[in-house]
Design an enzyme around this catalytic site. Structure first.
Site, PDB file in Angstrom:
ATOM      1  N   CYS A 164      45.620  48.942  36.157  1.00  0.00           N
ATOM      2  CA  CYS A 164      44.267  47.917  36.587  1.00  0.00           C
ATOM      3  C   CYS A 164      43.814  47.777  35.081  1.00  0.00           C
ATOM      4  O   CYS A 164      43.164  48.502  34.521  1.00  0.00           O
ATOM      5  CB  CYS A 164      43.397  48.610  37.497  1.00  0.00           C
ATOM      6  SG  CYS A 164      41.950  47.601  37.593  1.00  0.00           S
ATOM      7  N   CYS A 202      40.840  40.059  36.307  1.00  0.00           N
ATOM      8  CA  CYS A 202      41.765  40.906  36.689  1.00  0.00           C
ATOM      9  C   CYS A 202      42.934  40.718  35.203  1.00  0.00           C
ATOM     10  O   CYS A 202      43.469  39.520  34.850  1.00  0.00           O
ATOM     11  CB  CYS A 202      42.702  40.151  37.743  1.00  0.00           C
ATOM     12  SG  CYS A 202      44.223  41.177  37.940  1.00  0.00           S
TER      13      CYS A 202
HETATM   14  N1  LIG Z   1      44.221  44.574  38.716  1.00  0.00           N
HETATM   15  C1  LIG Z   1      43.197  43.988  38.018  1.00  0.00           C
HETATM   16  C2  LIG Z   1      41.665  44.229  38.344  1.00  0.00           C
HETATM   17  C3  LIG Z   1      41.329  43.735  40.009  1.00  0.00           C
HETATM   18  C4  LIG Z   1      39.956  44.120  40.368  1.00  0.00           C
HETATM   19  C5  LIG Z   1      39.787  43.989  41.628  1.00  0.00           C
HETATM   20  N2  LIG Z   1      40.524  44.998  42.528  1.00  0.00           N
HETATM   21  C6  LIG Z   1      38.294  43.719  41.894  1.00  0.00           C
HETATM   22  O1  LIG Z   1      38.009  43.569  43.170  1.00  0.00           O
HETATM   23  O2  LIG Z   1      37.365  43.946  40.970  1.00  0.00           O
HETATM   24  C7  LIG Z   1      43.137  44.044  36.417  1.00  0.00           C
HETATM   25  O3  LIG Z   1      44.255  44.219  36.005  1.00  0.00           O
HETATM   26  O4  LIG Z   1      42.087  43.908  35.914  1.00  0.00           O
END
Ligand SMILES: N[C@H](CCC[C@H](N)C(=O)O)C(=O)O
Length: 294
Positions: free
Chosen positions: A224, A76
């Site tokens: 993300c 993350c």
């Molecule tokens: N918000 C995160 C990614 C979360 C990924 C997550 N949702 C998964 O299950 O891989 C980021 O900034 O990289």
């Protein structure tokens, strides 16, 4: 009942993050606690970054990453920047080496307050993503959604940044696609045995992308970080851009991505503190710190 743990509600470019301080404890944040905190509008989050005592010499902390649905993530990026800002404010330290389930992660807070995270090297093998069956060319796999002869989204690039990502390239405005409808279908498509984070990306120049992401275990988010890295390396790998790009995310903010010659992907951007409190890692019951209450 276990004692309460301190937390900070933060965000990384609008990606809603709870930084949970689990240092000096042996318990973990229970999935039920995550689900309860995600359901409360005041603490609604996309990921909990649970900071634990280090497990490996040479690292400052072990970080566990928990999605809003209680599932675990291997990476993350936006949350890691929030952890760096929280720890830098506490200790004055600027350079950090963390450990996550996916490996070692280096990060640094700069003099201007921006934070860089070395997200490691991307992987492109079909077993690395993972995909359910062999695809030799993961720059564009055979997957589509919509009418068979006029697909709305098709031929995504897939990449692992420790966690699984699929990036659909579009010519039109990324906002013109119904990602809240297609996202859950693609996240849970049988081709992704561990589900996947689903992004749509529009290349706007050799150095710029627009990106929207439906996150595995969290849904539509305002940013993300790992998806931004996955999109940037996939754009470079397919000849759409160079290896240094600026990516605009749904919050309207931008992340700088540099896919270095040593194969590591470095993501740079901001983090923001919102409020602090304490919570019960077993149930998710929580209260706001008194000095924060207006
Ligand atoms: N918000 C995160 C990614 C979360 C990924 C997550 N949702 C998964 O299950 O891989 C980021 O900034 O990289």
């Amino acid at each position: 009942m276990a004692s309460e743990a301190p937390f900070a509600k933060m965000n990384g470019l609008g990606n809603e993050i709870i930084v949970a301080d689990m240092r000096g404890r042996t318990d973990r944040v229970a999935p039920a606690a995550a689900i309860a905190l995600a359901a409360d509008p005041a603490t609604k989050f996309d990921q909990i970054m649970a900071i634990h005592d280090p497990r490996t010499p040479g690292t400052v902390n072990y970080i566990e990453i928990i999605n809003a649905d209680g599932s675990h993530a291997q990476a993350c990026g936006n949350g890691t920047r929030c952890v760096v800002q929280a720890l830098a404010a506490e200790t004055g330290q600027k350079v950090f080496t963390f450990e996550t389930v996916a490996g070692i992660l280096n990060a640094e807070e700069h003099a201007d307050g921006s934070i860089s995270v070395d997200m490691g090297a991307p992987r492109f093998g079909w077993q690395d993503i993972p995909l359910a069956e062999e695809f030799r060319d993961t720059r564009a796999i055979e997957l589509q959604i919509g009418p068979i002869d006029a697909p709305v989204l098709h031929s995504p690039s897939v990449a692992s940044m420790g966690n699984p990502h699929a990036i659909f390239w579009v010519d039109n405005d990324v906002w013109s696609y119904d990602l809240d409808r297609f996202g859950p279908l693609l996240e849970n498509h049988p081709i992704f045995p561990e589900r996947a984070n689903i992004s749509i990306a529009q290349v706007t120049s050799r150095e710029t992308l627009n990106l929207r992401t439906w996150e595995r275990g969290a849904g539509l988010t305002l940013a993300c970080g790992s998806a931004t890295c996955a999109a940037a390396v996939s754009a470079a790998r397919t000849g759409r851009t160079g290896r240094t790009v600026t990516v605009t995310v749904p919050s309207g903010g931008t992340l700088q991505i540099d896919w270095r010659d040593d194969d590591h992907v470095v993501m740079t951007g901001p983090a923001e503190w919102e409020f602090s409190g304490s919570f019960d890692p077993a149930t998710g019951g929580w209260s706001r710190d008194r000095q924060d209450v207006a």
